[in-house]
Design a protein around this motif. Structure first.
Motif, PDB file in Angstrom:
ATOM      1  N   ILE A  19      54.585 -10.066 -14.910  1.00 34.82           N
ATOM      2  CA  ILE A  19      55.251  -9.656 -16.141  1.00 34.82           C
ATOM      3  C   ILE A  19      55.628  -8.187 -15.991  1.00 34.82           C
ATOM      4  O   ILE A  19      54.772  -7.351 -15.687  1.00 34.82           O
ATOM      5  N   PHE A  20      56.901  -7.904 -16.191  1.00 35.85           N
ATOM      6  CA  PHE A  20      57.420  -6.552 -16.101  1.00 35.85           C
ATOM      7  C   PHE A  20      57.841  -6.122 -17.498  1.00 35.85           C
ATOM      8  O   PHE A  20      58.682  -6.776 -18.117  1.00 35.85           O
ATOM      9  N   GLU A  24      56.226   0.625 -20.116  1.00 37.04           N
ATOM     10  CA  GLU A  24      54.971   0.490 -19.379  1.00 37.04           C
ATOM     11  C   GLU A  24      53.765   1.018 -20.148  1.00 37.04           C
ATOM     12  O   GLU A  24      52.632   0.679 -19.826  1.00 37.04           O
ATOM     13  N   SER A  25      53.985   1.802 -21.184  1.00 41.89           N
ATOM     14  CA  SER A  25      52.854   2.299 -21.976  1.00 41.89           C
ATOM     15  C   SER A  25      52.159   1.154 -22.722  1.00 41.89           C
ATOM     16  O   SER A  25      51.042   1.308 -23.197  1.00 41.89           O
ATOM     17  N   LEU A  26      52.815   0.007 -22.806  1.00 48.35           N
ATOM     18  CA  LEU A  26      52.238  -1.158 -23.493  1.00 48.35           C
ATOM     19  C   LEU A  26      51.427  -2.058 -22.568  1.00 48.35           C
ATOM     20  O   LEU A  26      50.853  -3.048 -23.023  1.00 48.35           O
ATOM     21  N   ASP A  27      51.368  -1.747 -21.278  1.00 47.95           N
ATOM     22  CA  ASP A  27      50.673  -2.608 -20.322  1.00 47.95           C
ATOM     23  C   ASP A  27      49.272  -2.991 -20.775  1.00 47.95           C
ATOM     24  O   ASP A  27      48.902  -4.157 -20.756  1.00 47.95           O
ATOM     25  N   GLY A  28      48.490  -2.019 -21.192  1.00 48.16           N
ATOM     26  CA  GLY A  28      47.108  -2.279 -21.621  1.00 48.16           C
ATOM     27  C   GLY A  28      47.038  -3.162 -22.849  1.00 48.16           C
ATOM     28  O   GLY A  28      46.202  -4.069 -22.933  1.00 48.16           O
ATOM     29  N   ARG A  29      47.919  -2.921 -23.810  1.00 39.45           N
ATOM     30  CA  ARG A  29      47.928  -3.729 -25.038  1.00 39.45           C
ATOM     31  C   ARG A  29      48.341  -5.169 -24.752  1.00 39.45           C
ATOM     32  O   ARG A  29      47.776  -6.110 -25.310  1.00 39.45           O
ATOM     33  N   THR A  46      49.161  -3.864 -11.919  1.00 41.36           N
ATOM     34  CA  THR A  46      49.445  -3.607 -10.512  1.00 41.36           C
ATOM     35  C   THR A  46      50.664  -2.704 -10.383  1.00 41.36           C
ATOM     36  O   THR A  46      51.620  -2.840 -11.150  1.00 41.36           O
ATOM     37  N   GLU A  47      50.628  -1.809  -9.408  1.00 39.50           N
ATOM     38  CA  GLU A  47      51.799  -0.990  -9.129  1.00 39.50           C
ATOM     39  C   GLU A  47      52.843  -1.827  -8.422  1.00 39.50           C
ATOM     40  O   GLU A  47      52.533  -2.597  -7.521  1.00 39.50           O
ATOM     41  N   ASN A  57      53.363  -3.637 -13.082  1.00 35.86           N
ATOM     42  CA  ASN A  57      53.535  -4.982 -13.620  1.00 35.86           C
ATOM     43  C   ASN A  57      52.165  -5.539 -13.975  1.00 35.86           C
ATOM     44  O   ASN A  57      51.141  -5.012 -13.568  1.00 35.86           O
ATOM     45  N   ILE A  58      52.190  -6.581 -14.752  1.00 35.28           N
ATOM     46  CA  ILE A  58      50.972  -7.296 -15.115  1.00 35.28           C
ATOM     47  C   ILE A  58      50.965  -8.565 -14.280  1.00 35.28           C
ATOM     48  O   ILE A  58      51.914  -9.349 -14.332  1.00 35.28           O
TER      49      ILE A  58
END
Length: 89
Positions: A19-20, A24-29, A46-47, A57-58
């Motif tokens: 998932i891209f 990117e600040s929302l990755d953790g949420r 993951t980078e 990306n997730i």
């Protein structure tokens, strides 16, 4: 611009869903949001190494025997709901 895109990555050991996110600040949420799926084994941030991709990306690893195509659809539906709710708030 779409808030996210996803794709299935096939590998000899285990297929994954990547998932891209546009933000990117929302990755953790988003990672926390996806943890409610019982079919998911592990979620990693993951980078990205490829060109023309988000910096991160997730990566979603599914439990054995889970249909990856159906799971991708379920995750996408859930993310669309998440972003629609977020835009309304």
């Amino acid at each position: 611009m779409l808030p996210f895109r996803s794709e299935i990555r096939n590998s000899p050991t285990q297929s994954t869903i990547k998932i891209f996110l546009s933000d990117e600040s929302l990755d953790g949420r988003i990672k926390k949001h996806l943890e409610h799926f019982s079919e998911i084994e592990t979620i990693e941030l993951t980078e990205s190494i490829s060109q023309n991709r988000a910096g991160e990306n997730i990566t979603v690893y599914l439990k054995e025997g889970v249909d990856i195509n159906k799971m991708k659809q379920s995750i996408e539906s859930s993310l669309w709901w998440y972003f629609e709710e977020d835009l309304v708030d």
